[in-house]
Design a protein around this motif. Structure first.
Motif, mmCIF file in Angstrom:
data_model
loop_
_atom_site.group_PDB
_atom_site.id
_atom_site.type_symbol
_atom_site.label_atom_id
_atom_site.label_comp_id
_atom_site.label_asym_id
_atom_site.label_seq_id
_atom_site.Cartn_x
_atom_site.Cartn_y
_atom_site.Cartn_z
ATOM 1 N N LEU A 166 17.859 -11.612 -5.030
ATOM 2 C CA LEU A 166 18.043 -12.500 -6.385
ATOM 3 C C LEU A 166 19.260 -12.195 -6.936
ATOM 4 C CD1 LEU A 166 14.592 -11.853 -7.508
ATOM 5 C CD2 LEU A 166 15.514 -14.329 -7.225
ATOM 6 N N ALA A 167 19.809 -11.137 -6.837
ATOM 7 C CA ALA A 167 21.046 -10.805 -7.666
ATOM 8 C C ALA A 167 22.030 -11.041 -7.147
ATOM 9 C CB ALA A 167 21.014 -9.004 -8.093
ATOM 10 N N GLU A 168 22.215 -11.189 -5.869
ATOM 11 C CA GLU A 168 23.411 -11.920 -5.065
ATOM 12 C C GLU A 168 23.382 -13.375 -5.072
ATOM 13 O OE1 GLU A 168 23.274 -8.494 -1.308
ATOM 14 O OE2 GLU A 168 22.561 -10.437 -1.172
ATOM 15 N N GLY A 169 22.187 -14.027 -5.709
ATOM 16 C CA GLY A 169 22.266 -15.398 -5.647
ATOM 17 C C GLY A 169 21.910 -15.860 -4.036
ATOM 18 N N SER A 170 21.287 -15.074 -3.345
ATOM 19 C CA SER A 170 20.950 -15.463 -1.772
ATOM 20 C C SER A 170 19.758 -16.254 -1.529
ATOM 21 C CB SER A 170 20.817 -14.146 -0.974
ATOM 22 O OG SER A 170 22.134 -13.334 -1.038
ATOM 23 N N LEU A 171 18.893 -16.439 -2.630
ATOM 24 C CA LEU A 171 17.604 -17.335 -2.588
ATOM 25 C C LEU A 171 18.261 -18.756 -3.033
ATOM 26 C CD1 LEU A 171 14.987 -14.716 -3.754
ATOM 27 C CD2 LEU A 171 15.956 -15.167 -1.420
ATOM 28 N N THR A 172 17.530 -19.730 -2.293
ATOM 29 C CA THR A 172 17.900 -21.036 -2.624
ATOM 30 C C THR A 172 17.081 -21.594 -3.917
ATOM 31 O OG1 THR A 172 18.228 -21.568 -0.372
ATOM 32 C CG2 THR A 172 17.742 -23.534 -1.750
ATOM 33 N N ASN A 173 17.503 -21.997 -4.874
ATOM 34 C CA ASN A 173 16.878 -22.412 -5.879
ATOM 35 C C ASN A 173 15.695 -21.421 -6.407
ATOM 36 O OD1 ASN A 173 16.014 -23.999 -8.170
ATOM 37 N ND2 ASN A 173 14.978 -25.588 -6.706
ATOM 38 N N PRO A 174 15.820 -19.963 -6.614
ATOM 39 C CA PRO A 174 14.754 -19.204 -6.870
ATOM 40 C C PRO A 174 13.853 -19.376 -8.195
ATOM 41 C CG PRO A 174 16.800 -18.222 -7.638
ATOM 42 C CD PRO A 174 17.176 -19.722 -7.007
ATOM 43 N N SER A 175 12.636 -19.344 -7.978
ATOM 44 C CA SER A 175 11.808 -19.376 -9.081
ATOM 45 C C SER A 175 10.603 -18.201 -9.201
ATOM 46 C CB SER A 175 10.858 -20.681 -8.814
ATOM 47 O OG SER A 175 9.877 -20.690 -9.861
ATOM 48 N N VAL A 176 11.019 -17.269 -9.989
ATOM 49 C CA VAL A 176 10.234 -16.114 -10.077
ATOM 50 C C VAL A 176 9.111 -16.493 -10.890
ATOM 51 C CG1 VAL A 176 10.366 -13.613 -10.634
ATOM 52 C CG2 VAL A 176 12.391 -14.717 -9.967
ATOM 53 N N ILE A 177 7.947 -15.979 -10.000
ATOM 54 C CA ILE A 177 6.619 -15.955 -10.740
ATOM 55 C C ILE A 177 5.938 -14.602 -11.206
ATOM 56 C CG2 ILE A 177 4.146 -17.111 -10.481
ATOM 57 C CD1 ILE A 177 5.573 -19.355 -8.860
ATOM 58 N N ASP A 178 5.180 -14.563 -12.440
ATOM 59 C CA ASP A 178 4.569 -13.323 -12.629
ATOM 60 C C ASP A 178 3.347 -13.194 -11.676
ATOM 61 O OD1 ASP A 178 3.301 -11.373 -13.631
ATOM 62 O OD2 ASP A 178 3.308 -11.906 -15.520
#
Length: 142
Positions: A100-112
């Motif tokens: 996530l920090a590297e920006g390696s995930l495509t269109n990230p959505s973090v869910i609780d």
């Protein structure tokens, strides 16, 4: 995992997409990067997954390892996998945080992930429909 993923793409995902079906898949390339990347060189994991088609959105369910393991125990007929230990899941969480920090995930959505399974499913469904509407409003059916 990478070979199985490519076979799944060729035999299930791509034909479904060609038929106009929207596909939501769990444990995709990001999972390999986090799980296999915790025990194998990152470059190797990237290389063996290079032929997989990219996702349109990546959901990351952030939850404590204890809750994740409790949900594993709730799965009907499920047995615990080798990697389903609090220690390994903590390492995997660190790998996901790095991705996530590297920006390696495509269109990230973090869910609780502490929410109910039903609430998480509704959030994913809502996000997927919003993405579909954003990309092709004429194709979205009521």
């Amino acid at each position: 995992h990478a070979a199985d993923r490519l076979d799944h793409i060729d035999t299930v995902v791509r034909p479904a997409m060609e038929a106009g079906v929207h596909v939501v898949s769990d444990r995709y390339v990001a999972s390999s990067m986090a799980y296999q990347g915790a025990v194998l060189p990152q470059e190797f994991v990237q290389r063996i997954n290079a032929r997989a088609m990219g996702p349109d959105i990546t959901f990351f369910l952030r939850m404590p390892a204890g809750l994740a393991l409790e949900r594993v125990r709730m799965r009907q007929g499920a047995t615990r996998e080798l990697y389903e230990t609090p220690e390994f899941l903590a390492d995997v969480t660190e790998r996901y945080d790095l991705l996530l920090a590297e920006g390696s995930l495509t269109n990230p959505s973090v869910i609780d992930g502490r929410q109910s399974i039903e609430d998480i499913a509704q959030l994913v469904d809502k996000s997927v429909h919003a993405l579909i509407e954003e990309r092709s409003p004429a194709r979205l059916e009521p």
